[in-house]
Design an enzyme around this catalytic site. Sequence first.
Site, mmCIF file in Angstrom:
data_model
loop_
_atom_site.group_PDB
_atom_site.id
_atom_site.type_symbol
_atom_site.label_atom_id
_atom_site.label_comp_id
_atom_site.label_asym_id
_atom_site.label_seq_id
_atom_site.Cartn_x
_atom_site.Cartn_y
_atom_site.Cartn_z
ATOM 1 N N CYS A 1 -2.144 -0.426 7.393
ATOM 2 C CA CYS A 1 -1.365 0.811 7.340
ATOM 3 C C CYS A 1 -1.467 1.609 8.636
ATOM 4 C CB CYS A 1 -1.794 1.637 6.139
ATOM 5 S SG CYS A 1 -1.438 0.810 4.574
ATOM 6 N N GLU B 1 1.130 3.795 1.931
ATOM 7 C CA GLU B 1 1.698 4.124 3.237
ATOM 8 C C GLU B 1 2.852 3.184 3.598
ATOM 9 O OE1 GLU B 1 -1.512 3.588 2.449
ATOM 10 O OE2 GLU B 1 -2.852 4.506 3.910
ATOM 11 N N HIS C 1 0.866 -1.181 0.000
ATOM 12 C CA HIS C 1 0.000 0.000 0.000
ATOM 13 C C HIS C 1 0.906 1.236 0.000
ATOM 14 C CE1 HIS C 1 -3.863 -1.929 1.823
ATOM 15 N NE2 HIS C 1 -3.277 -2.731 0.942
#
Length: 154
Positions: free
Chosen positions: A84, A53, A51
């Site tokens: 995250c 992040e 992801h």
Amino acid sequence: MEEKFMKIALKEAMKAELDGDVPIGCVIVKDGVIIAKGRNMREKKMDSTLHAEMVAIKKACKKLSNWRLDDCELYVTIEPCPMCAGAIVNSRIKTVYFGATDPVSGCCESVFPVLSQKQFYHTVEFFSGILEEDCKNIMKNFFRRRRLENKNNK
């Protein structure tokens, strides 16, 4: 200042979209300077943990040679998911700024407030709604196109 960094996160989101990934972008800032950028790379790298992040956090830790990102701010286009949000807490990020909420998996204020759980060693201050319409629209347009493509491929 928040809008300046969110615009850069939006540019990262656009790069993710060009790679066929959900358009989410992230930047991490320390003392007013960007130290890391990330974008969704799940499709490109075939890795569910990539992801925006997570990519940015890994880069920031490497840049600072430290897993603690105490004095850092994270800017992300969409509210962080459970994975995250957990990484944000564990890396001790000071503040999170996000554009649009995620009513399905957001873990700042939407589904479950991971960042503000007092039971954790560290809590994270967060602010939402930074360039919210821009952040919402890039997602809406992406999924609208994807649905249309899927419909046309049937």
